[in-house]
Design a protein around this motif. Structure first.
Motif, PDB file in Angstrom:
ATOM      1  N   THR A   1       0.834  -1.195   0.000  1.00 25.01           N
ATOM      2  CA  THR A   1       0.000   0.000   0.000  1.00 25.01           C
ATOM      3  C   THR A   1       0.864   1.239   0.000  1.00 25.01           C
ATOM      4  OG1 THR A   1      -0.061   0.026   2.400  1.00 25.01           O
ATOM      5  CG2 THR A   1      -1.831  -1.150   1.293  1.00 25.01           C
ATOM      6  N   ALA A   2       0.345   2.286  -0.549  1.00 20.90           N
ATOM      7  CA  ALA A   2       1.057   3.556  -0.548  1.00 20.90           C
ATOM      8  C   ALA A   2       1.039   4.142   0.852  1.00 20.90           C
ATOM      9  CB  ALA A   2       0.395   4.511  -1.538  1.00 20.90           C
ATOM     10  N   CYS A   3       1.927   5.077   1.054  1.00 24.76           N
ATOM     11  CA  CYS A   3       2.006   5.736   2.351  1.00 24.76           C
ATOM     12  C   CYS A   3       0.715   6.496   2.603  1.00 24.76           C
ATOM     13  CB  CYS A   3       3.182   6.698   2.347  1.00 24.76           C
ATOM     14  SG  CYS A   3       3.556   7.377   3.946  1.00 24.76           S
ATOM     15  N   PRO A   4       0.058   6.231   3.732  1.00 23.52           N
ATOM     16  CA  PRO A   4      -1.179   6.953   4.027  1.00 23.52           C
ATOM     17  C   PRO A   4      -0.896   8.435   4.269  1.00 23.52           C
ATOM     18  CG  PRO A   4      -0.552   5.523   5.860  1.00 23.52           C
ATOM     19  CD  PRO A   4       0.442   5.304   4.763  1.00 23.52           C
ATOM     20  N   PRO A   5      -1.907   9.275   4.086  1.00 18.17           N
ATOM     21  CA  PRO A   5      -1.700  10.696   4.372  1.00 18.17           C
ATOM     22  C   PRO A   5      -1.207  10.864   5.806  1.00 18.17           C
ATOM     23  CG  PRO A   5      -3.859  10.324   3.394  1.00 18.17           C
ATOM     24  CD  PRO A   5      -3.259   8.977   3.675  1.00 18.17           C
ATOM     25  N   LEU A   6      -0.203  11.692   5.958  1.00 18.41           N
ATOM     26  CA  LEU A   6       0.444  11.799   7.260  1.00 18.41           C
ATOM     27  C   LEU A   6      -0.184  12.922   8.073  1.00 18.41           C
ATOM     28  CD1 LEU A   6       2.777  10.506   8.806  1.00 18.41           C
ATOM     29  CD2 LEU A   6       4.213  12.337   7.979  1.00 18.41           C
ATOM     30  N   THR A   7      -0.885  12.534   9.117  1.00 20.10           N
ATOM     31  CA  THR A   7      -1.407  13.530  10.042  1.00 20.10           C
ATOM     32  C   THR A   7      -0.530  13.533  11.286  1.00 20.10           C
ATOM     33  OG1 THR A   7      -2.938  11.881  10.895  1.00 20.10           O
ATOM     34  CG2 THR A   7      -3.778  13.400   9.225  1.00 20.10           C
ATOM     35  N   LYS A   8      -0.086  12.362  11.681  1.00 18.05           N
ATOM     36  CA  LYS A   8       0.826  12.211  12.813  1.00 18.05           C
ATOM     37  C   LYS A   8       1.681  10.996  12.503  1.00 18.05           C
ATOM     38  CE  LYS A   8       0.890  11.199  17.760  1.00 18.05           C
ATOM     39  NZ  LYS A   8       1.511   9.888  17.735  1.00 18.05           N
ATOM     40  N   GLN A   9       2.962  11.067  12.820  1.00 15.54           N
ATOM     41  CA  GLN A   9       3.846   9.937  12.561  1.00 15.54           C
ATOM     42  C   GLN A   9       3.393   8.771  13.422  1.00 15.54           C
ATOM     43  OE1 GLN A   9       6.330   9.868  10.337  1.00 15.54           O
ATOM     44  NE2 GLN A   9       7.064   7.844  10.835  1.00 15.54           N
ATOM     45  N   SER A  10       2.845   7.721  12.792  1.00 16.57           N
ATOM     46  CA  SER A  10       2.415   6.559  13.556  1.00 16.57           C
ATOM     47  C   SER A  10       3.459   5.468  13.416  1.00 16.57           C
ATOM     48  CB  SER A  10       1.038   6.081  13.090  1.00 16.57           C
ATOM     49  OG  SER A  10       1.072   5.752  11.727  1.00 16.57           O
ATOM     50  N   GLU A  11       3.595   4.690  14.456  1.00 16.76           N
ATOM     51  CA  GLU A  11       4.595   3.646  14.480  1.00 16.76           C
ATOM     52  C   GLU A  11       3.929   2.291  14.461  1.00 16.76           C
ATOM     53  OE1 GLU A  11       7.496   3.940  17.536  1.00 16.76           O
ATOM     54  OE2 GLU A  11       8.163   5.916  16.910  1.00 16.76           O
ATOM     55  N   GLY A  12       4.669   1.337  13.932  1.00 17.91           N
ATOM     56  CA  GLY A  12       4.222  -0.037  13.947  1.00 17.91           C
ATOM     57  C   GLY A  12       4.663  -0.709  15.234  1.00 17.91           C
ATOM     58  N   PRO A  13       4.454  -2.018  15.336  1.00 15.17           N
ATOM     59  CA  PRO A  13       4.888  -2.748  16.524  1.00 15.17           C
ATOM     60  C   PRO A  13       6.417  -2.770  16.628  1.00 15.17           C
ATOM     61  CG  PRO A  13       4.057  -4.249  14.837  1.00 15.17           C
ATOM     62  CD  PRO A  13       3.801  -2.857  14.353  1.00 15.17           C
ATOM     63  N   ASP A  14       6.936  -3.196  17.776  1.00 11.55           N
ATOM     64  CA  ASP A  14       8.382  -3.296  17.957  1.00 11.55           C
ATOM     65  C   ASP A  14       8.987  -4.098  16.819  1.00 11.55           C
ATOM     66  OD1 ASP A  14       8.330  -1.851  20.281  1.00 11.55           O
ATOM     67  OD2 ASP A  14       8.442  -3.593  21.616  1.00 11.55           O
ATOM     68  N   GLY A  15      10.102  -3.595  16.278  1.00 10.76           N
ATOM     69  CA  GLY A  15      10.790  -4.288  15.204  1.00 10.76           C
ATOM     70  C   GLY A  15      10.232  -4.024  13.824  1.00 10.76           C
ATOM     71  N   ALA A  16       9.241  -3.142  13.710  1.00  9.90           N
ATOM     72  CA  ALA A  16       8.619  -2.871  12.412  1.00  9.90           C
ATOM     73  C   ALA A  16       8.877  -1.442  11.926  1.00  9.90           C
ATOM     74  CB  ALA A  16       7.120  -3.127  12.495  1.00  9.90           C
ATOM     75  N   ASN A  17       9.707  -0.693  12.643  1.00  9.50           N
ATOM     76  CA  ASN A  17       9.945   0.710  12.330  1.00  9.50           C
ATOM     77  C   ASN A  17      11.388   0.908  11.874  1.00  9.50           C
ATOM     78  OD1 ASN A  17       7.280   1.643  13.372  1.00  9.50           O
ATOM     79  ND2 ASN A  17       8.103   0.732  15.228  1.00  9.50           N
ATOM     80  N   LEU A  18      11.556   1.506  10.694  1.00  8.94           N
ATOM     81  CA  LEU A  18      12.873   1.664  10.097  1.00  8.94           C
ATOM     82  C   LEU A  18      13.324   3.112  10.097  1.00  8.94           C
ATOM     83  CD1 LEU A  18      12.493  -0.607   6.950  1.00  8.94           C
ATOM     84  CD2 LEU A  18      13.378  -1.219   9.211  1.00  8.94           C
ATOM     85  N   PHE A  19      14.625   3.288  10.258  1.00  9.44           N
ATOM     86  CA  PHE A  19      15.281   4.580  10.134  1.00  9.44           C
ATOM     87  C   PHE A  19      16.114   4.489   8.866  1.00  9.44           C
ATOM     88  CE2 PHE A  19      18.516   7.715  12.005  1.00  9.44           C
ATOM     89  CZ  PHE A  19      17.729   8.802  11.723  1.00  9.44           C
ATOM     90  N   ILE A  20      15.966   5.428   7.956  1.00 11.60           N
ATOM     91  CA  ILE A  20      16.665   5.400   6.679  1.00 11.60           C
ATOM     92  C   ILE A  20      17.540   6.644   6.563  1.00 11.60           C
ATOM     93  CG2 ILE A  20      16.424   5.327   4.169  1.00 11.60           C
ATOM     94  CD1 ILE A  20      13.461   4.240   5.904  1.00 11.60           C
TER      95      ILE A  20
END
Length: 121
Positions: free
Chosen positions: A13-32
């Motif tokens: 899926t495409a990136c949803p419109p960003l209203t607030k930075q939401s995070e996934g569960p532990d281990g699912a969030n990436l820093f690029i």
């Protein structure tokens, strides 16, 4: 009539419109790191959505200059997608830059205080 195309079909899926930075569960969030300055949120989404469902993605912009800070975050809905993205995209070359993709560290990870349990002198 069908035509031949060299454009890859992207899944996920495409990136949803960003209203607030939401995070996934532990281990699912990436820093690029090392994101080329001309890329925007939708470009980041297109690059990473083949690995799974994206909850949020954001390239950080300097408010004073309106220029990219060349780093950002992608949050998936599960750790498997994040691991697939790391394996495929860490070191991926875009122009003269190579992306550095890693798991986002928890906010309190850098604030660990070491305490001695030995109070003898």
């Amino acid at each position: 009539t069908p035509t031949s195309s060299t454009t890859p079909v992207l899944l996920g899926t495409a990136c949803p419109p960003l209203t607030k930075q939401s995070e996934g569960p532990d281990g699912a969030n990436l820093f690029i790191y090392h994101i080329p300055s001309e890329l925007r949120d939708h470009d980041l989404s297109e690059m990473f959505n083949t690995f799974g469902t994206i909850l949020s993605c954001k390239i950080f912009i300097d408010k004073a200059t309106n220029q990219s800070k060349c780093f950002g975050f992608v949050s998936f809905d599960n750790p498997n997608s994040a691991q697939l993205a790391i394996q495929a995209m860490n070191g991926f070359k875009i122009g003269s830059k190579r992306l550095k993709v890693q798991l986002k560290k928890p906010r309190d990870a850098g604030k660990t205080v070491l305490r001695s349990t030995d109070n003898t002198v």
